[in-house]
Enzyme design. Structure first.
Site, PDB file in Angstrom:
ATOM      1  N   ASP A 264       0.829  -1.196   0.000  1.00  0.00           N
ATOM      2  CA  ASP A 264       0.000   0.000   0.000  1.00  0.00           C
ATOM      3  C   ASP A 264       0.871   1.257   0.000  1.00  0.00           C
ATOM      4  OD1 ASP A 264      -2.779   1.213   0.530  1.00  0.00           O
ATOM      5  OD2 ASP A 264      -1.580   2.067   2.154  1.00  0.00           O
TER       6      ASP A 264
ATOM      7  N   GLU B   3      13.513 -15.707  -1.794  1.00  0.00           N
ATOM      8  CA  GLU B   3      13.751 -16.935  -1.019  1.00  0.00           C
ATOM      9  C   GLU B   3      12.524 -17.839  -1.041  1.00  0.00           C
ATOM     10  OE1 GLU B   3      15.072 -16.184   2.937  1.00  0.00           O
ATOM     11  OE2 GLU B   3      16.580 -14.714   2.314  1.00  0.00           O
TER      12      GLU B   3
END
Length: 520
Positions: free
Chosen positions: A199, A240
């Site tokens: 956001d 990852e």
């Protein structure tokens, strides 16, 4: 495109949990309601779900005032339910994306409560932007919701909030703030989230010293250079887990916008330029060209969106006589609209948007053709309304709970009397409904495979927007043609009609405000 790059061409459905589906009958949408509707979403043909904040929140700004990222708000359910939802969605082929609000937290967040309790000069206040007691606010900034973005504490100090007073801004120059958000990413990726939507992604960093506005200098809190270092660090964490980062980046400058999409930063960002354009072929084509040319140098896919939880619904916007575009500063009460015209244009816009290269975002209820609702003033909850002095009707009108069946219901916002006419169950078996159009288009979009770049067709016709793409799967040419003009348009010869947004004329020509997909 590899299987790990699903996001480059995905159709992603935005779930505003509070208004999506009510599982326990209390008038508020919840995770139980979402879980019950997962088959509906899978049948619709989308690839992923983006959930607006479902965390613990006092709901001063619809959940974008987060009190605890590791707790689901009790109104929505529990953390265990969220984990179950993510797993059940994945079993249906739907990835889940969660919302992160890094610019600010709720004033009920433990950090801010501790900062208030600790008093002036305490280290707890260094996590925010506190300034000493003074007669006037510390600077001349104007908040994102309008008004002065500074409020006083009981001890006289000022604190910064670019949004509502209940949303104090975090100090991103502090290492604790950065580490906490890295941990939040890890927390949700460990639970199966396929990515995060960020956001107000360009607002986090503030200029040193929080200087006054100066037209001769860069904006003090929009797109500060330091924000890019934050996302480079986040990208390492996301990779990852083979997760993605999606930015909400409101920047009019395409070059500055695409800096966020460099290979070591965000994977994608919302293309608001397209959303704000009016229903006009020249305007929309300009946006398409600007978007694709801007994204190409950084190798990022374009994104396309017609609506979200902050903007006027497409059917209402496109039905207006004078202004079919969107801008926050132009939102007002009582603007007339022709819903039949708006629906016809929204159907054509759906085919146009879904035919473009890149990923597409669909806001809940757009597939039902829902219009904007004008909420009575005394029932408006959105802080944008109050911060504008009552001039702006706010964003509640696109957040009214979805109609699922023929039973009239009021949720946390009131539904219009005719809301059941848009019910999903009523539309499901109607081949001419908006829902059927979206289902057919989304599934066709998948079967067309990795269609290549677009090339414009018929540029000599100013009221026609048409382009072609070639499927990498079978070499077939896929054509999208939209007629904006008053005269019917002849379809290209030697083509097969795949889908039309509305009925063709008796002579098989394309009427105004209608789109088709063709195969050559």
């Amino acid at each position: 495109m590899t299987s790990t790059e699903w996001w480059r061409s995905a159709a992603i459905y935005q779930v505003y949990v509070r208004s999506f589906a009510d599982g326990n009958g209390d008038g508020t949408g919840d995770l139980a309601g979402v879980r019950a509707r997962l088959p509906y979403l899978a049948e619709l043909g989308v690839d992923a779900l983006w959930f607006t904040p479902w965390y613990l929140s006092p709901l001063a700004d619809g959940g974008y005032d987060v009190a605890d990222y590791r707790t689901i708000d009790p109104a929505f359910g529990t953390l265990a339910e969220a984990e179950q939802l993510i797993a059940e969605a994945r079993a249906l082929g739907l990835r889940c994306i969660v919302d992160i609000v890094p610019n600010h937290v709720s004033d009920q967040h433990p950090w801010f409560k501790a900062a208030l309790a600790a008093g002036p000069g305490a280290p707890e206040r260094e996590l925010f932007h506190f300034r000493p007691h003074s007669p006037q606010p510390p600077n001349d900034w104007v908040g994102e919701f309008g008004g002065v973005p500074w409020s006083r504490t009981d001890d006289g100090e000022w604190y910064l909030h670019l949004f509502a007073p209940e949303q104090p801004d975090l100090n991103w120059a502090h290492p604790t703030v950065r580490q906490e958000h890295e941990d939040v990413l890890w927390f949700w990726f460990e639970r199966g989230a396929a990515g995060v939507r960020i956001d107000s992604a360009a607002l986090l960093a503030k200029a040193d010293g929080l200087p006054a506005m100066d037209p001769a200098r860069p904006h003090p809190f929009h797109d500060q250079p330091e924000v890019h270092d934050i996302y480079r660090s986040w990208r390492k964490t996301a990779e990852e887990y083979d997760a993605i980062l999606i930015g909400e980046v409101w920047l009019p400058d395409e070059e500055r916008f695409t800096r966020y999409l460099r290979p070591d930063e965000l994977h994608t960002a919302f293309n608001f330029d397209f959303l704000t354009r009016p229903w006009d072929p020249a305007e929309l084509w300009e946006s398409i060209e600007l978007t694709l040319s801007g994204h190409a140098p950084v190798g990022a896919p374009a994104t396309w969106v017609l609506a979200n939880h902050d903007v006027t619904r497409t059917v209402t916007r496109y039905g207006r006589a004078d202004d079919t575009g969107f801008a926050f500063d132009r939102k007002r009460f009582g603007v007339p609209t022709d819903l039949d015209l708006g629906t016809r244009r929204a159907r054509a816009a759906a085919l146009l948007t879904l035919a473009l290269p890149g990923s597409v975002y669909l806001y809940q209820g757009e597939e039902l053709g829902l219009p904007e609702v004008e909420i009575p003033r005394h029932l408006i909850q959105d802080p944008m309304h109050a911060r504008s002095g009552g001039a702006d009707p706010g964003r509640d009108g696109c957040r009214v709970p979805l109609p699922w069946d023929d039973t009239p219901r009021d949720g946390w916002l009131p539904a219009p009397p005719d809301w059941v006419a848009y019910a999903a169950e009523r539309q499901a078996d109607d081949p001419d409904s908006m829902l059927s159009l979206y289902r057919t288009a989304l599934h066709l979009r998948r079967t067309l495979g990795d269609a290549g770049p677009l090339r414009r067709l018929r540029p000599e016709e100013p009221r026609v927007l048409s382009f072609a793409r070639t499927s990498a799967r079978d070499g077939a040419t896929w054509i999208c043609l939209v007629n904006f003009g008053p005269d019917d348009v002849v379809l290209p010869a030697d083509t097969e009609l795949l889908l039309a947004s509305g009925p063709l004329s008796p002579r098989g020509r394309l009427p105004q405000d209608t789109a088709v997909w063709l195969r050559a």
